[in-house]
Design a protein around this motif. Structure first.
Motif, mmCIF file in Angstrom:
data_model
loop_
_atom_site.group_PDB
_atom_site.id
_atom_site.type_symbol
_atom_site.label_atom_id
_atom_site.label_comp_id
_atom_site.label_asym_id
_atom_site.label_seq_id
_atom_site.Cartn_x
_atom_site.Cartn_y
_atom_site.Cartn_z
ATOM 1 N N GLU A 73 0.819 -1.237 -0.017
ATOM 2 C CA GLU A 73 -0.086 -0.219 -0.086
ATOM 3 C C GLU A 73 0.688 1.312 -0.047
ATOM 4 O O GLU A 73 1.825 1.325 0.816
ATOM 5 C CB GLU A 73 -1.089 0.141 1.019
ATOM 6 N N VAL A 74 0.715 2.064 -0.813
ATOM 7 C CA VAL A 74 1.651 3.466 -1.014
ATOM 8 C C VAL A 74 0.525 4.637 -1.246
ATOM 9 O O VAL A 74 -0.197 4.514 -2.012
ATOM 10 C CB VAL A 74 2.403 3.387 -2.329
ATOM 11 N N GLU A 75 0.849 5.616 -0.292
ATOM 12 C CA GLU A 75 0.056 6.903 -0.245
ATOM 13 C C GLU A 75 1.304 7.981 -0.776
ATOM 14 O O GLU A 75 2.166 8.166 0.054
ATOM 15 C CB GLU A 75 -0.480 7.055 0.775
ATOM 16 N N VAL A 76 0.803 8.732 -1.473
ATOM 17 C CA VAL A 76 1.642 10.066 -1.742
ATOM 18 C C VAL A 76 0.717 11.074 -1.750
ATOM 19 O O VAL A 76 -0.271 11.283 -2.382
ATOM 20 C CB VAL A 76 2.207 9.861 -3.304
ATOM 21 N N SER A 77 1.461 11.990 -1.247
ATOM 22 C CA SER A 77 0.961 13.424 -1.113
ATOM 23 C C SER A 77 1.628 14.743 -1.013
ATOM 24 O O SER A 77 3.095 14.509 -1.140
ATOM 25 C CB SER A 77 -0.078 13.571 0.542
ATOM 26 N N GLY A 78 1.206 15.682 -1.537
ATOM 27 C CA GLY A 78 2.059 17.011 -1.604
ATOM 28 C C GLY A 78 1.189 18.145 -1.913
ATOM 29 O O GLY A 78 -0.035 18.093 -1.655
ATOM 30 N N GLU A 79 1.612 19.211 -2.081
ATOM 31 C CA GLU A 79 1.326 20.525 -2.076
ATOM 32 C C GLU A 79 1.531 21.230 -3.680
ATOM 33 O O GLU A 79 2.691 21.056 -4.160
ATOM 34 C CB GLU A 79 1.684 21.432 -1.067
ATOM 35 N N PHE A 80 0.542 21.874 -4.112
ATOM 36 C CA PHE A 80 0.724 22.629 -5.258
ATOM 37 C C PHE A 80 0.350 23.981 -5.057
ATOM 38 O O PHE A 80 -0.683 24.408 -4.392
ATOM 39 C CB PHE A 80 -0.196 22.141 -6.352
ATOM 40 N N GLY A 81 0.932 24.984 -5.315
ATOM 41 C CA GLY A 81 0.579 26.325 -5.247
ATOM 42 C C GLY A 81 -0.325 26.978 -6.008
ATOM 43 O O GLY A 81 -1.317 26.458 -6.612
ATOM 44 N N ASN A 82 0.256 28.060 -6.656
ATOM 45 C CA ASN A 82 -0.531 28.683 -7.722
ATOM 46 C C ASN A 82 -0.322 28.070 -8.912
ATOM 47 O O ASN A 82 0.617 27.351 -9.058
ATOM 48 C CB ASN A 82 -0.038 30.325 -7.940
ATOM 49 N N GLU A 83 -1.267 28.295 -10.184
ATOM 50 C CA GLU A 83 -1.204 27.651 -11.237
ATOM 51 C C GLU A 83 0.205 27.819 -11.938
ATOM 52 O O GLU A 83 0.756 28.899 -11.866
ATOM 53 C CB GLU A 83 -2.324 28.283 -12.178
ATOM 54 N N GLU A 85 2.984 26.486 -10.905
ATOM 55 C CA GLU A 85 3.928 26.164 -9.689
ATOM 56 C C GLU A 85 4.304 24.633 -9.628
ATOM 57 O O GLU A 85 3.379 23.807 -9.800
ATOM 58 C CB GLU A 85 3.802 26.711 -8.398
ATOM 59 N N ALA A 86 5.542 24.242 -9.535
ATOM 60 C CA ALA A 86 5.844 22.999 -9.191
ATOM 61 C C ALA A 86 5.180 22.447 -7.921
ATOM 62 O O ALA A 86 5.091 23.307 -6.966
ATOM 63 C CB ALA A 86 7.518 22.791 -9.051
ATOM 64 N N ALA A 87 5.080 21.268 -7.775
ATOM 65 C CA ALA A 87 4.738 20.518 -6.620
ATOM 66 C C ALA A 87 5.633 20.471 -5.620
ATOM 67 O O ALA A 87 7.215 20.774 -5.769
ATOM 68 C CB ALA A 87 4.536 19.020 -6.649
ATOM 69 N N ARG A 88 5.565 20.649 -4.353
ATOM 70 C CA ARG A 88 6.456 20.945 -3.174
ATOM 71 C C ARG A 88 5.873 19.827 -1.979
ATOM 72 O O ARG A 88 4.655 19.227 -2.151
ATOM 73 C CB ARG A 88 6.591 22.132 -2.633
ATOM 74 N N ASP A 89 6.926 19.389 -1.149
ATOM 75 C CA ASP A 89 6.525 18.733 0.050
ATOM 76 C C ASP A 89 5.645 17.481 -0.146
ATOM 77 O O ASP A 89 4.963 16.930 0.321
ATOM 78 C CB ASP A 89 5.755 19.472 0.957
ATOM 79 N N ILE A 90 6.276 16.831 -1.266
ATOM 80 C CA ILE A 90 5.752 15.478 -1.700
ATOM 81 C C ILE A 90 6.471 14.408 -0.732
ATOM 82 O O ILE A 90 7.711 14.293 -0.663
ATOM 83 C CB ILE A 90 6.278 15.259 -3.305
ATOM 84 N N SER A 91 5.511 13.703 -0.250
ATOM 85 C CA SER A 91 6.040 12.684 0.775
ATOM 86 C C SER A 91 4.804 11.338 0.495
ATOM 87 O O SER A 91 3.858 11.517 0.143
ATOM 88 C CB SER A 91 5.960 13.004 2.206
#
Length: 128
Positions: A73-83, A85-91
């Motif tokens: 089982e794998v779960e990936v999440s992260g944040e996207f800012g404004n349109e 922008e690259a993804a960040r805080d991918i974990s």
């Protein structure tokens, strides 16, 4: 190995065709309800790709080491800012469902630090 993905979208139809080498298959993702485009966004598909890749890597590397893995089982999440922008805080985390929650190994991807990600994987894959 050549890999390709094709999306063909019309108002109420969303067709996705994938190919790796000679192996062709389709993926069923509905079109947006009452709109144009796909019902999922690129960020969701990006994180799905990361989770799928990590899952397949666990099975492959465990097989090379003679380790039996019943499920992953794998779960990936992260944040996207404004349109745009690259993804960040991918974990993410991965583990074997039904096992002790402490058996899950967390990982974080930072930029292009693939050597770090590979080292994390190599040290945690044997724990399964």
């Amino acid at each position: 190995m050549r890999i390709s993905a094709r999306v063909s979208n019309q108002h109420d139809r969303n067709m996705l065709d994938l190919q790796t080498g000679e192996h062709k298959h389709s993926l069923d993702i509905p079109a947006k309800a009452n709109s144009r485009g796909s019902s999922v966004n690129g960020g969701e598909l990006l994180f799905l790709a990361l989770a799928t890749c990590y899952c397949n890597d666990i099975y492959r590397e465990a097989g090379k080491r003679g380790i039996e893995v019943r499920s992953v089982e794998v779960e990936v999440s992260g944040e996207f800012g404004n349109e745009g922008e690259a993804a960040r805080d991918i974990s993410g985390c991965r583990g074997e469902p039904g096992r002790d929650p402490g058996s899950h190994a967390a990982y974080r991807l930072r930029g292009r630090d693939t050597q770090h990600a590979q080292k994390c994987f190599e040290s945690s894959a044997v724990a399964l």
